[in-house]
Design a protein around this motif. Structure first.
Motif, PDB file in Angstrom:
ATOM      1  N   UNK A 205      32.719 -33.186  22.354  1.00 25.22           N
ATOM      2  CA  UNK A 205      31.747 -32.375  23.511  1.00 25.22           C
ATOM      3  C   UNK A 205      30.910 -32.275  22.328  1.00 25.22           C
ATOM      4  N   UNK A 206      31.205 -31.715  20.853  1.00 26.37           N
ATOM      5  CA  UNK A 206      30.590 -31.412  19.780  1.00 26.37           C
ATOM      6  C   UNK A 206      29.822 -32.662  19.132  1.00 26.37           C
ATOM      7  N   UNK A 207      30.464 -33.741  19.399  1.00 28.84           N
ATOM      8  CA  UNK A 207      29.877 -34.840  18.959  1.00 28.84           C
ATOM      9  C   UNK A 207      28.779 -35.482  19.883  1.00 28.84           C
TER      10      UNK A 207
ATOM     11  N   UNK B 117       7.765 -31.851  29.776  1.00 30.43           N
ATOM     12  CA  UNK B 117       7.275 -30.401  30.072  1.00 30.43           C
ATOM     13  C   UNK B 117       6.405 -29.542  29.115  1.00 30.43           C
ATOM     14  N   UNK B 118       6.818 -30.406  27.373  1.00 31.06           N
ATOM     15  CA  UNK B 118       6.848 -29.653  26.291  1.00 31.06           C
ATOM     16  C   UNK B 118       7.061 -28.859  25.237  1.00 31.06           C
ATOM     17  N   UNK B 119       8.373 -29.414  25.682  1.00 33.30           N
ATOM     18  CA  UNK B 119       9.635 -28.461  25.317  1.00 33.30           C
ATOM     19  C   UNK B 119      10.569 -28.737  25.179  1.00 33.30           C
ATOM     20  N   UNK B 120      11.370 -28.097  23.627  1.00 37.29           N
ATOM     21  CA  UNK B 120      12.251 -28.973  22.488  1.00 37.29           C
ATOM     22  C   UNK B 120      13.116 -28.452  23.154  1.00 37.29           C
TER      23      UNK B 120
ATOM     24  N   UNK C 151      20.693 -33.727  20.746  1.00 41.14           N
ATOM     25  CA  UNK C 151      20.649 -33.294  20.354  1.00 41.14           C
ATOM     26  C   UNK C 151      19.830 -33.609  18.294  1.00 41.14           C
ATOM     27  N   UNK C 152      20.339 -34.086  17.689  1.00 42.22           N
ATOM     28  CA  UNK C 152      20.160 -34.013  16.284  1.00 42.22           C
ATOM     29  C   UNK C 152      20.997 -32.799  15.497  1.00 42.22           C
ATOM     30  N   UNK C 153      21.229 -33.244  14.594  1.00 40.29           N
ATOM     31  CA  UNK C 153      21.779 -32.098  13.372  1.00 40.29           C
ATOM     32  C   UNK C 153      21.092 -30.900  13.376  1.00 40.29           C
ATOM     33  N   UNK C 154      19.789 -30.822  13.488  1.00 43.85           N
ATOM     34  CA  UNK C 154      19.052 -30.078  12.750  1.00 43.85           C
ATOM     35  C   UNK C 154      18.733 -29.206  14.421  1.00 43.85           C
TER      36      UNK C 154
END
Length: 391
Positions: A169-171, A118-121, A177-180
């Motif tokens: 959970x954080x992993x 849907x073109x959304x990050x 998502x990627x770190x950024x």
């Protein structure tokens, strides 16, 4: 054109989620001016009133955790409606639910894919909290809402896996998502102005227009209130009915003279032992190895007494709580249980005020005339003994 992104505020639990959700609901125009759209969830009115809510994630919450319902198609329809109602000028859509912290890899990946179509990050915000205060607060929540009747020490051993779960959970969020695209904040560092910091540094709201903040949201029960709830939980098998008693306690003002729930030295040391390797991992992964997240052991070092276990209820309190349990078990749900328990809570408060007034009068008598007593008149010592018996 700047890509629109869905910002998922995913907890952790016990890191000011309710306060942030209330602030999101109360400052929607301020957020919109900064290009952030906060959709109204089913509990929007509760959030506006500063009540505890599950957030505005709708079907996303059970789905991300791996539940069989809703289906992927239902989540996709929800996303279409959500994005379709987002103003054209908003480049971020803010969704908040602390239980999204427990997203499984497959569903988090699927959410990213659905949004990409849907073109959304997708990006996420997570807050972490020092281990000892987080544990004490979480223990109080389990007593107040989940029927736990044991001590803090028992809870720590029963749920000793929770600290390793932070890493799991954080992993998951970091890898999907990627770190950024994953922002991790230290709750304790920003607690004094958590809402202001999140609005300014994460959401981009200009500091010249600070967000509206009202009374504290979802206050923590005090040590005596937790002792009451443990008695209730031990007496009522139905968690929902016990939770009704806890909700009444939480609605009222804190008990006069109550003390905050704290871990003693032994309990704090055990929590630190279990949490330390996972705290170190969080620091290495998200805070460049700096000692940002802590165990909280140093702050608890001067606590000789575990207030979660040291409170002793008086006979009058036990009698009133026994009646509250009796009412909660007999009356149908949705009836006057809350009102009845609220009345009993008021009686307990009044009894404590009456006792303190009697003790003050006794001290004045002893100071003014310590030797005045007749065979027919109880001495101050007898009065004090009588007061102890009433407790």
């Amino acid at each position: 054109m700047v890509e629109r992104r869905l910002l998922l505020h995913a907890g952790m639990p016990k890191t000011g989620t309710s306060a942030l959700q209330a602030a999101f609901a109360r400052n929607e125009r301020l957020l919109e001016a900064a290009g952030v759209h906060h959709p109204e969830g089913g509990a929007h009115r509760r959030a506006l009133r500063g009540k505890v809510t599950a957030g505005n994630a709708g079907p996303l919450t059970p789905w991300l955790r791996g539940g069989d319902e809703p289906s992927r198609d239902e989540v996709a329809t929800w996303l279409d409606d959500l994005l379709g109602q987002t103003p054209a000028g908003a480049d971020r859509v803010l969704i908040s639910s602390e239980t999204c912290f427990y997203a499984v890899v497959e569903r988090a990946t699927a959410l990213r894919e659905l949004l990409a179509e849907r073109g959304c990050g997708l990006e996420a915000l997570v807050l972490v909290r020092d281990a000892v205060p987080w544990t004490v607060s979480t223990y109080g929540q389990h007593v107040q809402r989940l029927g736990h009747a044991g001590s803090l020490a028992q809870w720590v051993e029963q749920f000793r896996h929770v600290y390793a779960d932070w890493r799991t959970r954080l992993t998951t969020l970091r890898e999907v998502l990627g770190p950024e695209s994953l922002t991790v904040l230290h709750y304790d560092s920003h607690r004094a102005d958590l809402v202001g910091h999140v609005f300014a540094e994460v959401l981009g709201v200009p500091t010249a227009t600070p967000p509206r903040q009202d009374a504290p949201v979802n206050r923590t029960l005090g040590a005596r209130e937790v002792a009451w709830m443990r008695e209730v939980n031990a007496s009522i098998d139905d968690v929902d009915r016990a939770r009704g008693v806890g909700n009444v306690l939480l609605k009222g003002e804190p008990l006069v003279g109550d003390v905050p729930l704290r871990a003693g030295r032994a309990e704090a040391a055990r929590i630190a032992e279990l949490a330390e390797p996972h705290v170190a991992w969080v620091n290495d992964t998200f805070f460049h190895g700096g000692p940002v997240l802590g165990t909280g052991l140093d702050a608890a070092a001067d606590a000789d007494v575990d207030t979660a276990a040291s409170v002793t209820l008086g006979d009058d309190e036990r009698a009133a709580l026994g009646l509250a349990v009796h009412l909660a078990e007999r009356l149908p749900r949705g009836s006057g249980v809350d009102a009845e328990v609220a009345e009993l809570r008021g009686r307990l408060q009044e009894e404590r005020r009456r006792r303190r007034a009697a003790e003050r009068r006794l001290r004045r008598v002893e100071v003014e005339d310590p030797d005045t007593s007749t065979p027919d008149e109880p001495s101050p010592g007898r009065w004090r003994a009588a007061l102890r018996r009433r407790r």
